[in-house]
Every structure is written in C-alpha cells, then in structure tokens.
Design a protein around this motif. Sequence first.
Motif, PDB file in Angstrom:
ATOM      1  N   THR A   3      74.577  28.895  17.572  1.00  0.00           N
ATOM      2  CA  THR A   3      73.147  29.130  17.389  1.00  0.00           C
ATOM      3  C   THR A   3      72.342  28.417  18.475  1.00  0.00           C
ATOM      4  OG1 THR A   3      73.462  29.345  15.005  1.00  0.00           O
ATOM      5  CG2 THR A   3      71.233  28.844  15.764  1.00  0.00           C
ATOM      6  N   THR A 210      64.387  38.308   7.921  1.00  0.00           N
ATOM      7  CA  THR A 210      64.440  38.669   9.337  1.00  0.00           C
ATOM      8  C   THR A 210      63.946  37.530  10.211  1.00  0.00           C
ATOM      9  OG1 THR A 210      64.002  40.970   8.751  1.00  0.00           O
ATOM     10  CG2 THR A 210      63.635  40.364  11.027  1.00  0.00           C
ATOM     11  N   PHE A 211      62.973  36.769   9.719  1.00  0.00           N
ATOM     12  CA  PHE A 211      62.326  35.746  10.537  1.00  0.00           C
ATOM     13  C   PHE A 211      62.834  34.335  10.252  1.00  0.00           C
ATOM     14  CE2 PHE A 211      59.445  39.302   9.900  1.00  0.00           C
ATOM     15  CZ  PHE A 211      59.167  39.636  11.211  1.00  0.00           C
ATOM     16  N   ARG A 212      63.695  34.198   9.253  1.00  0.00           N
ATOM     17  CA  ARG A 212      64.172  32.870   8.904  1.00  0.00           C
ATOM     18  C   ARG A 212      65.084  32.317   9.986  1.00  0.00           C
ATOM     19  NH1 ARG A 212      65.086  33.930   2.619  1.00  0.00           N
ATOM     20  NH2 ARG A 212      63.159  33.057   1.834  1.00  0.00           N
ATOM     21  N   PRO A 213      65.015  31.010  10.226  1.00  0.00           N
ATOM     22  CA  PRO A 213      65.909  30.411  11.224  1.00  0.00           C
ATOM     23  C   PRO A 213      67.355  30.478  10.751  1.00  0.00           C
ATOM     24  CG  PRO A 213      64.724  28.712  10.009  1.00  0.00           C
ATOM     25  CD  PRO A 213      64.127  30.023   9.591  1.00  0.00           C
ATOM     26  N   HIS A 298      60.388  36.290  20.583  1.00  0.00           N
ATOM     27  CA  HIS A 298      60.873  35.821  19.289  1.00  0.00           C
ATOM     28  C   HIS A 298      61.103  34.316  19.232  1.00  0.00           C
ATOM     29  CE1 HIS A 298      61.221  40.000  18.279  1.00  0.00           C
ATOM     30  NE2 HIS A 298      62.021  40.212  19.300  1.00  0.00           N
ATOM     31  N   LEU A 299      61.332  33.831  17.995  1.00  0.00           N
ATOM     32  CA  LEU A 299      61.568  32.409  17.767  1.00  0.00           C
ATOM     33  C   LEU A 299      62.892  31.962  18.377  1.00  0.00           C
ATOM     34  CD1 LEU A 299      59.612  33.255  15.286  1.00  0.00           C
ATOM     35  CD2 LEU A 299      60.549  31.222  14.183  1.00  0.00           C
ATOM     36  N   GLU A 301      66.486  30.421  18.534  1.00  0.00           N
ATOM     37  CA  GLU A 301      67.617  30.366  17.598  1.00  0.00           C
ATOM     38  C   GLU A 301      67.492  31.337  16.433  1.00  0.00           C
ATOM     39  OE1 GLU A 301      69.307  25.900  18.055  1.00  0.00           O
ATOM     40  OE2 GLU A 301      67.544  26.049  16.784  1.00  0.00           O
ATOM     41  N   SER A 302      66.724  32.412  16.613  1.00  0.00           N
ATOM     42  CA  SER A 302      66.540  33.394  15.538  1.00  0.00           C
ATOM     43  C   SER A 302      67.497  34.570  15.708  1.00  0.00           C
ATOM     44  CB  SER A 302      65.099  33.920  15.539  1.00  0.00           C
ATOM     45  OG  SER A 302      64.825  34.619  16.754  1.00  0.00           O
ATOM     46  N   THR A 303      67.692  35.332  14.624  1.00  0.00           N
ATOM     47  CA  THR A 303      68.539  36.526  14.712  1.00  0.00           C
ATOM     48  C   THR A 303      67.915  37.561  15.644  1.00  0.00           C
ATOM     49  OG1 THR A 303      67.473  37.544  12.782  1.00  0.00           O
ATOM     50  CG2 THR A 303      69.432  36.186  12.380  1.00  0.00           C
TER      51      THR A 303
END
Length: 341
Positions: A3, A210-213, A298-299, A301-303
């Motif tokens: 990650t 979808t947005f969770r780390p 995007h954030l 370390e995000s999916t």
Amino acid sequence: MKTSDFKFDLPHELIAQVPIKDRSASRLMVLDRETGEVEHRIFRDIKEYLNPGDCLVLNDTRVIPARLIGEKVDTGGKIEFLLLKRNEDDTWESLVKPGKRAKIGTKFSFGEGKLIGEVVGMAEEGARIIKFHYDGIFEEILDELGNMPLPPYITEKLEEKERYQTVYSKHEGSAAAPTAGLHFTNELLDEIRAMGVETAFVTLHVGLGTFRPVKVENVLEHEMHSEFYMVTQEAADKINNAKKNGKRVICVGTTSCRTIESAADENGMMSEKSGWTNIFIYPGYKFKVLDNLITNFHLPESTLIMLVSALAGKENVLNAYEKAVEEKYRFFSFGDAMFIK
C-alpha cells in the motif's frame, strides 16, 4: 505489492473545498500512458482528444441526501446517520456517530418525529442496520431532512446541492458522487455528441468504501465493499459497437470503469446486466473493455490511485501527481481532472 508504494505528499491547501463556478473550466492534465508525458489544458479541451465513433461511458447515479442529524428518542442526545446502502427488506446500512448510542432497539428522531430510525442489527465495520418509520414517501422525507454526504476532507458548506450531482444524474442511490463527471456541462456533452462521439450511460451506486483508505500493507489483503450496478442493453450495444469498429471506450470516472469491467464477459463484450460488484483493480489487471479514462486526482494509498496505476503504470501516475502538486492542481472530489490517453 505494498500500500505504501502508492503514497505521495499532498499539501492540505490543494484539497479543493468548493466547486468552481463553471464546471468545464477546471484544469485538465493529459497523461500519455505510453511515454509518461503530461500536457496542461482546460477541461472543455477534452473534445480535442475524442474521435468520431468513440464511446464515452458515464455513470448516471444520483447522490441521495444521506446525512441525517437527529436525536435519541428518550434522552435527546445528538446523533448523526450516514445512509450507505438500502437492503431488499427496506432497511438501511448506516454509519452512526456516536456509535455507542446506537445499540439494537434504540430509536432516533429526525425532523421532530417526521422520521424515526430504529437500530435493528449490526453490519460490517461497526455500521448499523436501521429500520425507518414514517408517513408518506421516504425519498421525499429524506430530501427534506437530509444533507449531502460530502467526504470528510471537505469542511466547507456546500451552497448548492446540485453541484455535488452530475448534470446527467438520474438513478438515486449513491452515498458519494462519481466526481469525474462533475466537470461536464450539458453544452459540452452536446458538442461532444455533435462530433459523432457516442455517450453510454451505466449506473453504479457509489458507496463510501470506494474512498476509504486501505488499512493493510499487503494490497492483496484489502477487501472491497460491494456496490450495485446496472447496464442497459442500449449502453451495452453502444460499447460493443465501438469495440467492433476499432474505436475507443473512454470511461468517465473509476466507477464507470469498474461497472463495465465487472459486467463484461471474458472477451470484453457487454450485455444487459445488473448485480453487485466488489471488483478491485490494481497494477497487473488486464482491462477487458476500457481504453482510456477521465478521472480526478485521488487520495494517497487509495484503491482509486491503484486503479489508475493499473491503467497508466505506477511510476507514470506518481510522476504526474508530483507535477500536479508542483502546478497546484486542485485535488479530490471538487478538484481538477486527468485524462489518461
């Protein structure tokens, strides 16, 4: 694959707090996934990168005002619900703050009793199963009492609810907007269609998962939350025709990408289909349908950054993000856009 491989430094001031007035005037970074080179444009210039016969795939989900502020029926203690997913028995999976007040059997009041929510069960990661009691039509009551469920990194108040909806939003059910689509205006879409570009609408109701780390260091151990999608025969035909004619399928947003990659057969052909998907796309994934992608930044370390890295390569993406920080692009939901060609 770790990650932490997808980490980058982002100054807090680059997180967009409010949408710009003209949707199509946001900035557009164009990333060549073969060379890694980038161009800096304005979003409405996207027309220059589209060709007649291409198929633009858009997610027409509509965000529900899923954030409810209420109080505990017996004590008056404040409570906040965030509705995540409607179940078949008309209950809702919801995040509740503070969770310690939400024991099974507890009731909460919203809008001075217009809506009563009762905790009837537990769900994944501390979420609760809520049964609502009301007179009338639930959607109308929710529209009156609910607020837009903006991501936690947006702290400014949203002045217009519709600015967190795409101009083509249609089917209600999302807990978050498919934000790449926020850059399109009706006028821009009309100009794109006039060029001979097809527009195909699919639906994926976006969940907050979808947005969770990603909380595990080994990417392969991460479990995606499932989301409901629908592909009509009309959309499937448009996508299939583009592929058959040697034209490109260009997804607007990671949610459109995940929808068509979930619904396609092994040969990349589409048909009318609906269901639940927890597809997780990360480097090494072989795309069956998608050729190009329009997406936001995007954030870490995000999916989502893993998904764009699967398409354009991790090094190319992280280098592009570094340039975006240098050039002070606006990040996340109300931020600027990237086109991966």
